[in-house]
Enzyme design. Sequence first.
Site, PDB file in Angstrom:
ATOM      1  N   CYS A   1     -16.154   2.764   1.362  1.00  0.00           N
ATOM      2  CA  CYS A   1     -14.988   1.904   1.617  1.00  0.00           C
ATOM      3  C   CYS A   1     -14.511   2.030   3.055  1.00  0.00           C
ATOM      4  O   CYS A   1     -13.874   1.119   3.570  1.00  0.00           O
ATOM      5  CB  CYS A   1     -13.868   2.241   0.643  1.00  0.00           C
ATOM      6  SG  CYS A   1     -13.429   3.993   0.650  1.00  0.00           S
TER       7      CYS A   1
ATOM      8  N   ASP B   1     -16.834   8.253  -0.755  1.00  0.00           N
ATOM      9  CA  ASP B   1     -15.510   8.072  -0.149  1.00  0.00           C
ATOM     10  C   ASP B   1     -15.123   9.433   0.443  1.00  0.00           C
ATOM     11  O   ASP B   1     -15.782  10.444   0.151  1.00  0.00           O
ATOM     12  CB  ASP B   1     -14.512   7.636  -1.250  1.00  0.00           C
ATOM     13  CG  ASP B   1     -13.109   7.355  -0.737  1.00  0.00           C
ATOM     14  OD1 ASP B   1     -12.926   7.236   0.493  1.00  0.00           O
ATOM     15  OD2 ASP B   1     -12.184   7.259  -1.574  1.00  0.00           O
TER      16      ASP B   1
ATOM     17  N   ARG C   1       0.867  -1.193   0.000  1.00  0.00           N
ATOM     18  CA  ARG C   1       0.000   0.000   0.000  1.00  0.00           C
ATOM     19  C   ARG C   1       0.896   1.233   0.000  1.00  0.00           C
ATOM     20  O   ARG C   1       1.810   1.330   0.818  1.00  0.00           O
ATOM     21  CB  ARG C   1      -0.888   0.051   1.244  1.00  0.00           C
ATOM     22  CG  ARG C   1      -1.470   1.451   1.481  1.00  0.00           C
ATOM     23  CD  ARG C   1      -2.485   1.538   2.578  1.00  0.00           C
ATOM     24  NE  ARG C   1      -3.717   0.903   2.181  1.00  0.00           N
ATOM     25  CZ  ARG C   1      -4.893   1.109   2.778  1.00  0.00           C
ATOM     26  NH1 ARG C   1      -4.981   1.949   3.782  1.00  0.00           N
ATOM     27  NH2 ARG C   1      -5.968   0.492   2.369  1.00  0.00           N
TER      28      ARG C   1
ATOM     29  N   GLN D   1     -10.424  -3.620  -2.515  1.00  0.00           N
ATOM     30  CA  GLN D   1     -11.685  -3.010  -2.063  1.00  0.00           C
ATOM     31  C   GLN D   1     -12.817  -3.374  -3.022  1.00  0.00           C
ATOM     32  O   GLN D   1     -13.953  -3.639  -2.603  1.00  0.00           O
ATOM     33  CB  GLN D   1     -11.506  -1.482  -2.004  1.00  0.00           C
ATOM     34  CG  GLN D   1     -12.751  -0.727  -1.589  1.00  0.00           C
ATOM     35  CD  GLN D   1     -13.062  -0.891  -0.108  1.00  0.00           C
ATOM     36  OE1 GLN D   1     -12.197  -0.730   0.735  1.00  0.00           O
ATOM     37  NE2 GLN D   1     -14.302  -1.226   0.208  1.00  0.00           N
TER      38      GLN D   1
ATOM     39  N   ARG E   1     -13.894  -7.438   3.110  1.00  0.00           N
ATOM     40  CA  ARG E   1     -12.498  -7.187   2.736  1.00  0.00           C
ATOM     41  C   ARG E   1     -11.657  -8.423   3.056  1.00  0.00           C
ATOM     42  O   ARG E   1     -10.811  -8.831   2.276  1.00  0.00           O
ATOM     43  CB  ARG E   1     -11.917  -5.983   3.505  1.00  0.00           C
ATOM     44  CG  ARG E   1     -12.570  -4.629   3.236  1.00  0.00           C
ATOM     45  CD  ARG E   1     -12.409  -4.171   1.810  1.00  0.00           C
ATOM     46  NE  ARG E   1     -11.043  -4.250   1.339  1.00  0.00           N
ATOM     47  CZ  ARG E   1     -10.063  -3.413   1.690  1.00  0.00           C
ATOM     48  NH1 ARG E   1     -10.296  -2.388   2.467  1.00  0.00           N
ATOM     49  NH2 ARG E   1      -8.831  -3.566   1.204  1.00  0.00           N
TER      50      ARG E   1
ATOM     51  N   HIS F   1      -7.655   0.749  -6.030  1.00  0.00           N
ATOM     52  CA  HIS F   1      -7.840   0.004  -4.771  1.00  0.00           C
ATOM     53  C   HIS F   1      -8.571  -1.308  -5.109  1.00  0.00           C
ATOM     54  O   HIS F   1      -9.736  -1.491  -4.748  1.00  0.00           O
ATOM     55  CB  HIS F   1      -8.653   0.875  -3.805  1.00  0.00           C
ATOM     56  CG  HIS F   1      -8.584   0.429  -2.380  1.00  0.00           C
ATOM     57  ND1 HIS F   1      -7.808  -0.626  -1.951  1.00  0.00           N
ATOM     58  CD2 HIS F   1      -9.207   0.907  -1.255  1.00  0.00           C
ATOM     59  CE1 HIS F   1      -7.956  -0.771  -0.652  1.00  0.00           C
ATOM     60  NE2 HIS F   1      -8.798   0.136  -0.212  1.00  0.00           N
TER      61      HIS F   1
HETATM   62  N1  NVA Z   1      -9.620   7.511  -1.119  1.00  0.00           N
HETATM   63  C1  NVA Z   1      -9.265   6.999   0.181  1.00  0.00           C
HETATM   64  C2  NVA Z   1      -9.569   5.552   0.288  1.00  0.00           C
HETATM   65  C3  NVA Z   1      -9.315   4.949   1.637  1.00  0.00           C
HETATM   66  C4  NVA Z   1      -9.611   3.483   1.696  1.00  0.00           C
HETATM   67  C5  NVA Z   1      -7.810   7.271   0.444  1.00  0.00           C
HETATM   68  O1  NVA Z   1      -6.999   7.051  -0.460  1.00  0.00           O
HETATM   69  O2  NVA Z   1      -7.474   7.725   1.548  1.00  0.00           O
HETATM   70  N1   CP Z   2     -11.081   0.690   3.024  1.00  0.00           N
HETATM   71  C1   CP Z   2      -9.807   0.614   3.402  1.00  0.00           C
HETATM   72  O1   CP Z   2      -8.906   0.372   2.596  1.00  0.00           O
HETATM   73  O2   CP Z   2      -9.598   0.810   4.721  1.00  0.00           O
HETATM   74  P1   CP Z   2      -8.186   0.952   5.450  1.00  0.00           P
HETATM   75  O3   CP Z   2      -7.573   2.246   4.958  1.00  0.00           O
HETATM   76  O4   CP Z   2      -8.493   0.981   6.914  1.00  0.00           O
HETATM   77  O5   CP Z   2      -7.325  -0.216   5.071  1.00  0.00           O
END
Ligand code: NVA
Ligand code: CP
Length: 332
Positions: free
Chosen positions: A273, A232, A109, A139, A318, A136
Amino acid sequence: MAKIDLKGRDFLKLLDFTEEEILYLLDLAADLKDKKKKGIPHRYFEGRNIALIFEKTSTRTRCSFEVAGHDLGMGTTYLDPEGSQIGKKESIADTARVLAGMFDGIEYRGYGQEIVEELARYAKVPVWNGLTNEFHPTQMLADLLTIREHFGRIKGLRLSYFGDARYNTADSLMVAGAKTGMHIVLASDEHYFPDPALVETCREIAAGTGGSITLTTDPEEAARGAHILYTDVWVSMGEPMEAWAERIGLMKKYQVNAALMRLADPDAIFMHCLPAFHDQGTGIGRQVYEKFGMAELEVTDEVFESGQSLVFEEAENRMHTIKAVIAATLGL
Ligand code: NVA
Ligand code: CP
């Protein structure tokens, strides 16, 4: 469930997978979920190990990889945003080759999609994208499984997304919907529409699956008749706090609230998400309230806590879907 061989494949974005492969991963996830619920052991990869690299923070994705790994009999090693040499003292190419010598798979990540793509190029074991700025994909499998569990189908459903439509979640929903024949509507300010090249690619894919992609600046048009309303956060991980001022101004008309839900299909569901800013229960939520006077952001607490909200089912999925990705790419 006819087996599809995904052994040795990376899982970097859904664009790399066919509709059949995506549906196979959902079937496998459903099967593994059933086993977990019934207490049937599925330690298929006893003695194997996976590395989890997180250059951004996480609750769901990290816990999903750890629990899924343990359920499959594997060891997991977590590398936190500060605690490794990656990018600072060691290149991605070198990190990939070091980790591939010790681990059977690597989750990443972080920031640019090109980083996880490079990691995959140099690692001789499967690499799984746990979120980049652009995509993602794990997700998406959880979202599709949740949708299929609820509606009994995916194809033909209308999923409308509200908010920042040029980032990982919205862009991935567009790809996931195109691949599986959904009607995806992205409602946002036009400065926050997705990359036109990606929209074009998704439209070409959707033409072959019976789906469609629509962009609009009108939230009511997007909500009308929708089966799924999805949002989101307005400011994503890695973006500066200063972004809130502009973002709130442009995004507030795309907040998912009860009035918007009423325009949707009577059986519509709400998805997110997570994490979500729906109340004053977070530090950032309180800071934003003090500065801008907005107590609920991308979704109201009323919608978030309503019977139409499937966010916690989605979060649980998830884990089951990530388990399917690990198992399939390691050769179950
Ligand atoms: N768009 C958000 C998704 C988190 C799961 C981010 O990148 O922070
Ligand atoms: N939805 C998601 O990816 O959550 P986290 O950022 O907690 O992993």
